[in-house]
Design an enzyme around this catalytic site. Structure first.
Site, PDB file in Angstrom:
ATOM      1  N   SER A 231     -54.934 -52.700  79.812  1.00 21.72           N
ATOM      2  CA  SER A 231     -55.788 -52.713  78.629  1.00 21.72           C
ATOM      3  C   SER A 231     -55.149 -51.884  77.533  1.00 21.72           C
ATOM      4  O   SER A 231     -54.361 -50.975  77.795  1.00 21.72           O
ATOM      5  CB  SER A 231     -57.164 -52.131  78.956  1.00 21.72           C
ATOM      6  OG  SER A 231     -57.076 -50.727  79.159  1.00 21.72           O
ATOM      7  N   ASP A 232     -55.465 -52.218  76.283  1.00 23.30           N
ATOM      8  CA  ASP A 232     -55.207 -51.257  75.218  1.00 23.30           C
ATOM      9  C   ASP A 232     -56.114 -50.066  75.500  1.00 23.30           C
ATOM     10  O   ASP A 232     -57.079 -50.161  76.264  1.00 23.30           O
ATOM     11  CB  ASP A 232     -55.495 -51.875  73.848  1.00 23.30           C
ATOM     12  CG  ASP A 232     -54.755 -51.158  72.726  1.00 23.30           C
ATOM     13  OD1 ASP A 232     -54.308 -50.009  72.924  1.00 23.30           O
ATOM     14  OD2 ASP A 232     -54.627 -51.748  71.647  1.00 23.30           O
ATOM     15  N   TRP A 233     -55.820 -48.945  74.880  1.00 21.64           N
ATOM     16  CA  TRP A 233     -56.511 -47.705  75.231  1.00 21.64           C
ATOM     17  C   TRP A 233     -57.989 -47.783  74.827  1.00 21.64           C
ATOM     18  O   TRP A 233     -58.332 -47.750  73.654  1.00 21.64           O
ATOM     19  CB  TRP A 233     -55.809 -46.529  74.555  1.00 21.64           C
ATOM     20  CG  TRP A 233     -54.771 -45.865  75.409  1.00 21.64           C
ATOM     21  CD1 TRP A 233     -54.678 -44.533  75.659  1.00 21.64           C
ATOM     22  CD2 TRP A 233     -53.689 -46.473  76.131  1.00 21.64           C
ATOM     23  NE1 TRP A 233     -53.603 -44.277  76.491  1.00 21.64           N
ATOM     24  CE2 TRP A 233     -52.989 -45.451  76.813  1.00 21.64           C
ATOM     25  CE3 TRP A 233     -53.257 -47.783  76.308  1.00 21.64           C
ATOM     26  CZ2 TRP A 233     -51.880 -45.687  77.623  1.00 21.64           C
ATOM     27  CZ3 TRP A 233     -52.153 -48.031  77.116  1.00 21.64           C
ATOM     28  CH2 TRP A 233     -51.482 -46.997  77.760  1.00 21.64           C
ATOM     29  N   GLY A 234     -58.835 -47.935  75.830  1.00 18.73           N
ATOM     30  CA  GLY A 234     -60.268 -48.047  75.598  1.00 18.73           C
ATOM     31  C   GLY A 234     -60.773 -49.461  75.438  1.00 18.73           C
ATOM     32  O   GLY A 234     -61.931 -49.662  75.063  1.00 18.73           O
ATOM     33  N   ALA A 235     -59.927 -50.464  75.739  1.00 14.22           N
ATOM     34  CA  ALA A 235     -60.332 -51.862  75.548  1.00 14.22           C
ATOM     35  C   ALA A 235     -61.055 -52.458  76.749  1.00 14.22           C
ATOM     36  O   ALA A 235     -61.566 -53.567  76.670  1.00 14.22           O
ATOM     37  CB  ALA A 235     -59.108 -52.723  75.218  1.00 14.22           C
TER      38      ALA A 235
END
Length: 752
Positions: A231-235
């Site tokens: 994931s992108d950071w926090g996605a």
């Protein structure tokens, strides 16, 4: 278990498997040390290593990082049109990762520059998916050739910063397949990046991190991706849904591994799916193990700086050179008196803002370079690098400096406050105080060369009359100063070509009608008509077209020929000649222009390119192959790529609007047909190989009196051809039913 071989997922407990699918902290994989699986580090790119000094604690600090070579961001490097050079950049980045024990560098980013106002355009490659994929693949192959992983991002359709964490990108299947996915597809199929990072946004209602169609159906099953998806950071908003969709790794950790454990026990995740996702993490560690085991490695700082220097040279695009104002003569005995105006010359903007912010190993400004080379110039900053109002004292000093010079090099552009990850721009214009100063300087000295610093295009037309020369230098990384001096003083000829169009007005961009969306969604209403595909198809005037770039040399392209190599493939040959006395490089661009098509297609599309260095007077023949995809469009009817039979124009030139020659090639088509039914129009029956025979049989039966005779006047035929055959009774009453029944029955016989 041998110490030289990592375990398989079969050697892990349920809890250990779950733990591998989430990070250990913000910058590390979660290992299983008892089983020999280390928690290697992963950290930001994409144009150099950004390893936070606080990374060992898992904290995030975007401004405090270890020194690393800052290469030109994609905004500049994309203008090189040189995959071999980009590969060298990738190799250098990997060597720095090895020194810093970083197993995966997060990049490259190949999202499309849908709109030039996009805040992250500086780290994306192009408005064109073919160019983006065939350039950025150099980073992937270069980095991974050294045993370090890349993370191709952001998958997919991350084309704006406004509401980027949750916006729903509503995109047609055709636009996705032709514009927003091909760069990813090419790199996956050709280079197999070890990781892919999914985007924050939703696509047609589903978050990318839990989009099974995107992460499994397309990426893995269709394209054959064998790496891991993070994931992108926090996605990642739902770990269970994401893991089921095909997400291997949540970053950073939410410390909810128990959710995965419970979901498996409750039957919400089948054990085999968790095994696949966890095994992928083990495989990633295995791939990077050798490089991460190298101790006491030190990269060559000077050699990497030279790679950055060459990359910066080839990133520079010369837009204007009236009266051959460039190059300047650096010989003190013959040189003209030079004024350098603009704070960017002293304090360069060499990279974009946000998560990719690098601490460079060196930093050489243009003024530093002049001093090092003994080139005399008078300097005035002219303005401050912020969005504050103009300073009259700085303006007056700049004008006086210009009055006393033979030529003025004026450094203008976008300060970081105007352009960064995290927000989209609201105008193409540069700060008004810079434009006002340019007008004052041009009034005092007519020999002005503007050097631009910006991560995405800016308006040029409103002020271009005040400059005889314009260099678009983008963001050039740490060696931009020497690169600019090399070009300005003629040590090398500029060879950059625009990777995105420069419009006359932002409202000319087709996406503006829906930019940046409303109420949590954005409609990609322009479909496949992005950038030059729109401008060129609809004859829209632009300031500078896609693929444009001037040189100190002149070139000629002759002998363009196309040879058909298969039913739907071809090879293009052309001879390029340097017709000047200057050694330089030219980029030959091949565009495919379809003929009459069943769908709305762009006028032409880039499908091949090659950069050729030629000494003065030298000629070379280039060959560019066109595969079946070069001629195909995504058919929503067939849910597949489709090549129509017919004639295609092959255009060879040096920009999308500077075509040297056009030749035609006739293709067989792929022969795809849709099954005919009562809902198929009479015209569709006529166009189908089986249907045409049945239409002929209907006509013959009509002449023989066995079926009603179809009308043959033009108006009735027009209605007939557009009508599903189950509507024939509208024209023919009961007889229409007989004809429709006959056609369906005959088709069933012929198509068995």
């Amino acid at each position: 278990m041998s110490e030289a071989i990592y375990p398989s997922v079969k050697d892990l407990t349920l809890e250990e498997k779950a733990s591998l699918t989430s990070g250990g902290d913000a910058w590390h994989l979660q290992g299983a040390e008892a089983k020999g699986i280390p928690g290697y580090m992963i950290t930001d790119g994409p144009h150099g290593l950004r390893k936070s000094l606080a990374s060992s604690t898992g904290e995030t600090d975007l401004d405090d990082s270890v020194p690393a070579t800052c290469f030109p961001p994609a905004a500049g490097l994309s203008s090189s049109w040189n995959p071999d050079l980009i590969h060298k950049v990738g190799e250098a980045m990997a060597e720095e990762c090895i020194q810093e024990k970083v197993a995966v560098i997060l990049g490259p980013g190949v999202n499309i520059k849908r709109n030039p106002l996009g805040g992250r355009c500086f780290e994306y490659w192009s408005e064109d998916p073919y160019l983006a994929g065939h350039e950025a693949i150099g980073i992937v192959e270069g980095v991974q050739s050294k045993g370090v992983g890349t993370s191709l991002k952001h998958f997919a359709a991350n084309n704006q910063e406004t509401d980027r964490l949750r916006v729903d990108a509503r995109i047609s299947p055709r636009a996705l397949r032709e514009i927003y996915l091909p760069a990813f597809e090419h790199i996956v199929k050709t280079a197999q990046p070890w990781t892919i990072m999914c985007s924050y946004n939703r696509i047609n209602g589903v978050h990318s991190a839990q989009n099974h169609w995107l992460l499994t159906d397309v990426l893995r099953d269709e394209w054959g991706f064998d790496g891991i998806v993070m994931s992108d950071w926090g996605a990642d908003h739902d770990r269970v849904a994401s893991l089921n969709a095909g997400l291997n790794l949540e970053m950073p950790p939410s410390y909810t591994d128990d959710q995965i454990v419970y979901a498996v026990r409750d039957g919400l995740i089948i054990p085999a799916q968790l095994d696949r996702m966890a095994q992928g993490m083990i495989d990633l560690v295995n791939k990077t193990r050798a490089a991460m085991s190298i101790d006491n490695y030190r990269f060559d700082v000077d050699a990497h700086d030279e790679v950055a220097h060459q990359a910066a040279i080839e990133s520079i695009v010369m837009l204007k050179n009236d009266d051959a104002i460039l190059p300047l003569n650096a010989d003190p005995a013959a040189a003209r008196k030079i004024a350098v105006i603009g704070e960017f010359a002293r304090t360069p903007r060499y990279q974009g803002g946000g998560s990719s912010h690098i601490t460079p190993t060196k930093m050489t400004s243009f003024l530093d370079t002049l001093a090092e080379r003994g080139i005399k110039a008078d300097f005035a900053p002219g303005f401050t690098l912020d969005l504050e109002p103009a300073d009259p004292a700085l303006e007056s000093e700049a004008v006086e400096t210009a009055k006393n010079a033979d030529v003025v090099l004026m450094f203008l552009g976008l300060p970081e406050a105007a352009e960064s990850e995290g927000f989209d721009r609201d105008t193409l214009d540069m700060p008004a105080k810079q434009i006002a100063l340019l007008e004052q300087v041009a009034a005092a000295n007519q020999n002005v060369v503007v050097v631009l610093s910006n991560g995405s295009v800016v308006s040029v037309a409103p002020w271009a009359k005040n400059a005889k020369g314009i260099l678009e230098s983008w963001l050039l990384g740490q060696s931009g100063g020497p690169a600019l001096a090399d070009v300005i003083f003629g040590q090398v000829s500029p060879s950059g070509k625009l990777a995105q169009s420069i419009p006359l007005d932002i409202n000319d961009d087709p996406s503006m009608l829906n930019w940046p969306g409303e109420e949590g969604h954005v409609d990609y209403g322009e479909g496949v008509f992005v950038g030059y595909r729109y401008y060129d198809t609809y004859g829209k005037a632009v300031d500078y077209p896609f693929g444009y770039g001037l040189s100190y040399a002149t070139f000629e392209i002759t002998g363009v020929a196309v040879a058909k190599t298969g039913a739907n493939t071809a090879t293009v040959n052309a001879t390029v000649t340097n017709t000047s006395d200057v050694d330089a490089a030219e980029t030959v661009q091949v565009y495919v222009a379809p003929g009459k098509a069943d769908v709305a297609r762009p006028k032409h599309e880039l499908k091949g390119f090659t950069k050729v260095f030629l000494k003065a007077g030298e000629s070379k023949t280039v060959t560019i192959d066109l595969d079946e995809r070069a001629f195909a469009y995504w058919s929503e009817k067939y849910n597949d790529w489709h090549v129509e039979a017919g004639e295609y124009a092959i255009e060879v030139g040096v920009s999308s609007r500077d075509i040297a020659d056009t030749v035609a090639v006739a293709l067989d088509g792929d022969g795809k047909t849709q099954p005919l039914t009562e809902w198929s129009t009479y015209g569709e029956w006529e166009a189908d190989p089986f249907g045409a025979k049945i239409v002929a049989a209907v006509a013959a039966a009509g002449e023989a009196g066995e079926l009603p005779k179809l009308p043959d006047n033009a108006m009735m035929r027009m209605f007939l051809n557009s009508m599903p055959i189950n509507s024939l009774p509208t024209l023919l009453g009961e007889g229409g039913k007989k004809i429709a029944r006959f056609m369906v029955d005959e088709y069933a016989k012929l198509s068995k």
